[in-house]
Design a protein around this motif. Structure first.
Motif, mmCIF file in Angstrom:
data_model
loop_
_atom_site.group_PDB
_atom_site.id
_atom_site.type_symbol
_atom_site.label_atom_id
_atom_site.label_comp_id
_atom_site.label_asym_id
_atom_site.label_seq_id
_atom_site.Cartn_x
_atom_site.Cartn_y
_atom_site.Cartn_z
ATOM 1 N N SER A 205 68.555 47.039 29.266
ATOM 2 C CA SER A 205 67.720 45.846 29.114
ATOM 3 C C SER A 205 66.536 45.959 30.061
ATOM 4 C CB SER A 205 68.525 44.583 29.423
ATOM 5 O OG SER A 205 69.579 44.424 28.497
ATOM 6 N N ILE A 206 65.350 45.615 29.563
ATOM 7 C CA ILE A 206 64.123 45.814 30.326
ATOM 8 C C ILE A 206 63.463 44.473 30.615
ATOM 9 C CG2 ILE A 206 61.842 46.904 30.350
ATOM 10 C CD1 ILE A 206 64.108 48.908 30.335
ATOM 11 N N SER A 207 63.023 44.314 31.860
ATOM 12 C CA SER A 207 62.177 43.182 32.251
ATOM 13 C C SER A 207 60.799 43.718 32.624
ATOM 14 C CB SER A 207 62.772 42.431 33.453
ATOM 15 O OG SER A 207 64.049 41.913 33.140
ATOM 16 N N LEU A 208 59.754 42.978 32.262
ATOM 17 C CA LEU A 208 58.386 43.379 32.572
ATOM 18 C C LEU A 208 57.723 42.315 33.428
ATOM 19 C CD1 LEU A 208 55.915 45.290 32.103
ATOM 20 C CD2 LEU A 208 55.336 43.821 30.147
ATOM 21 N N HIS A 209 57.160 42.723 34.578
ATOM 22 C CA HIS A 209 56.458 41.807 35.463
ATOM 23 C C HIS A 209 55.015 41.614 34.992
ATOM 24 C CE1 HIS A 209 59.105 41.084 39.029
ATOM 25 N NE2 HIS A 209 59.758 42.084 38.457
ATOM 26 N N LEU A 210 54.549 40.387 35.068
ATOM 27 C CA LEU A 210 53.162 40.050 34.743
ATOM 28 C C LEU A 210 52.531 39.321 35.922
ATOM 29 C CD1 LEU A 210 53.576 38.656 31.095
ATOM 30 C CD2 LEU A 210 52.765 40.925 31.744
ATOM 31 N N GLY A 211 51.245 39.585 36.132
ATOM 32 C CA GLY A 211 50.523 38.865 37.185
ATOM 33 C C GLY A 211 49.901 39.800 38.191
ATOM 34 N N PHE A 212 50.713 40.241 39.152
ATOM 35 C CA PHE A 212 50.226 41.095 40.227
ATOM 36 C C PHE A 212 51.130 42.314 40.331
ATOM 37 C CE2 PHE A 212 48.887 36.784 41.061
ATOM 38 C CZ PHE A 212 47.535 36.953 41.320
ATOM 39 N N ALA A 213 50.576 43.487 40.064
ATOM 40 C CA ALA A 213 51.362 44.715 40.025
ATOM 41 C C ALA A 213 51.299 45.425 41.364
ATOM 42 C CB ALA A 213 50.840 45.637 38.923
ATOM 43 N N VAL A 214 52.399 46.037 41.760
ATOM 44 C CA VAL A 214 52.503 46.720 43.047
ATOM 45 C C VAL A 214 51.768 48.058 43.004
ATOM 46 C CG1 VAL A 214 54.069 47.666 44.762
ATOM 47 C CG2 VAL A 214 54.742 45.650 43.452
ATOM 48 N N ILE A 215 50.964 48.310 44.016
ATOM 49 C CA ILE A 215 50.348 49.627 44.207
ATOM 50 C C ILE A 215 51.157 50.423 45.225
ATOM 51 C CG2 ILE A 215 48.291 50.886 44.945
ATOM 52 C CD1 ILE A 215 46.663 48.378 44.168
ATOM 53 N N ALA A 216 51.375 49.827 46.390
ATOM 54 C CA ALA A 216 52.126 50.502 47.453
ATOM 55 C C ALA A 216 52.663 49.449 48.415
ATOM 56 C CB ALA A 216 51.236 51.489 48.205
#
Length: 304
Positions: A205-216
């Motif tokens: 099962s997959i969840s996808l984050h929306l909004g602010f994505a992590v760079i480091a």
């Protein structure tokens, strides 16, 4: 498709209730949240979250007190939301802070989700708290994240072999699939992305984050060490005053050879993020529906 809203502390709980929490957002966060809601409504026909994500993915100093965890859990249950506890990567001191929280969650019944950002925390849950359901978080999903280069892999002149590697994530490899079966992992998270990501090759099962994505992310906190001399900024052990809750820094490219970056970059606490554009949100939702993603996780605030 399930919809979740992420709140890092109890002061943010109102964000899950419609537009009541908009005053807690700065102008960048408000703009992003509003167009995410617009995009999600256009696909789902609503923006009605059914799950609360509570806790920090990034810093042991942001692990909630037990009273705050109980408050958030009670809030979720009273308002009809499912509950997911979010945990950061931790040293031994952080692991000791997590133990009583996990112990309490296990007493609340089986099936409570815990997002893990640390392989040691996953091992702890599987071996010590078997009634909790681990979700392997986006920080452990290795993929191209750097917005200075990610968009270049979508160009026609990009090497074909590089595309084949960078258009997938680490979670899709055979070794990871075997590892997940061994540790009874059923759910994993993907972060927002700039470069194309090929169709999923996983039964999870997959969840996808929306909004602010992590760079480091890392142990050194920008705002927490501003007053420290250079030689002490990266020691990791600080007297944390939670300044990250109040301040964020925009990072601006001054190197002309990189060209114009496709996104705005912000650092909050110990982590750098890029802000998803309207187009990237639309692209992410297209990918989610094409690949049978089970859950969208919306971050109204820049996480910390």
């Amino acid at each position: 498709m399930e919809l979740a809203v992420a709140c890092q502390d109890i002061q943010q709980l109102s964000l899950i209730k419609g537009d009541k929490g908009l005053t807690a957002l700065n102008s960048v966060e408000r703009e992003t949240y509003l167009y995410i809601k617009k995009c999600v409504r256009s696909r789902l026909g609503h923006f009605s979250p059914t799950r609360l994500y509570f806790g920090s993915e990034f810093c042991q100093y942001r692990i909630p007190k037990e009273t705050d965890l109980k408050t958030a859990y009670a809030f979720a249950k009273e308002n009809g939301y499912d509950f997911t506890f979010v945990t950061p990567y931790v040293p031994e001191a952080g692991m000791r802070k997590l133990l009583p929280l996990l112990e309490w969650l296990e007493t609340e019944g089986s099936g409570v989700e815990v997002v893990v950002s640390d392989w040691g925390v996953l091992y702890l849950i599987v071996t010590t708290f078997p009634s909790l359901q681990p979700v392997v978080g986006r920080l452990l999903n290795k993929m191209i994240r750097d917005p200075r280069v990610a968009h270049r892999y979508d160009q026609t002149e990009a090497p074909k072999q590089a595309k084949e590697v960078f258009f997938h994530s680490s979670f899709e490899t055979a070794s990871f699939q075997t590892f997940f079966r061994r540790f009874h992992v059923k759910s994993v998270e993907y972060d927002s992305f700039i470069q194309p990501v090929h169709a999923l090759k996983t039964p999870l099962s997959i969840s996808l984050h929306l909004g602010f994505a992590v760079i480091a992310t890392g142990r050194s906190c920008l705002v927490g060490t501003l007053h420290q001399p250079k030689e002490k900024k990266f020691k990791g052990d600080v007297s944390c005053k939670q300044q990250c809750r109040h301040y964020a820094t925009e990072l601006i490219n001054k190197k002309p050879q990189l060209g114009e970056l496709p996104v705005r970059i912000f650092q909050k606490g110990n982590t750098a993020f890029y802000k998803q554009t309207f187009e990237l949100v639309e692209k992410g939702l297209d990918w989610a529906f094409e690949n049978g993603v089970c859950r969208l996780v919306v971050n109204p605030k820049i996480p910390v």
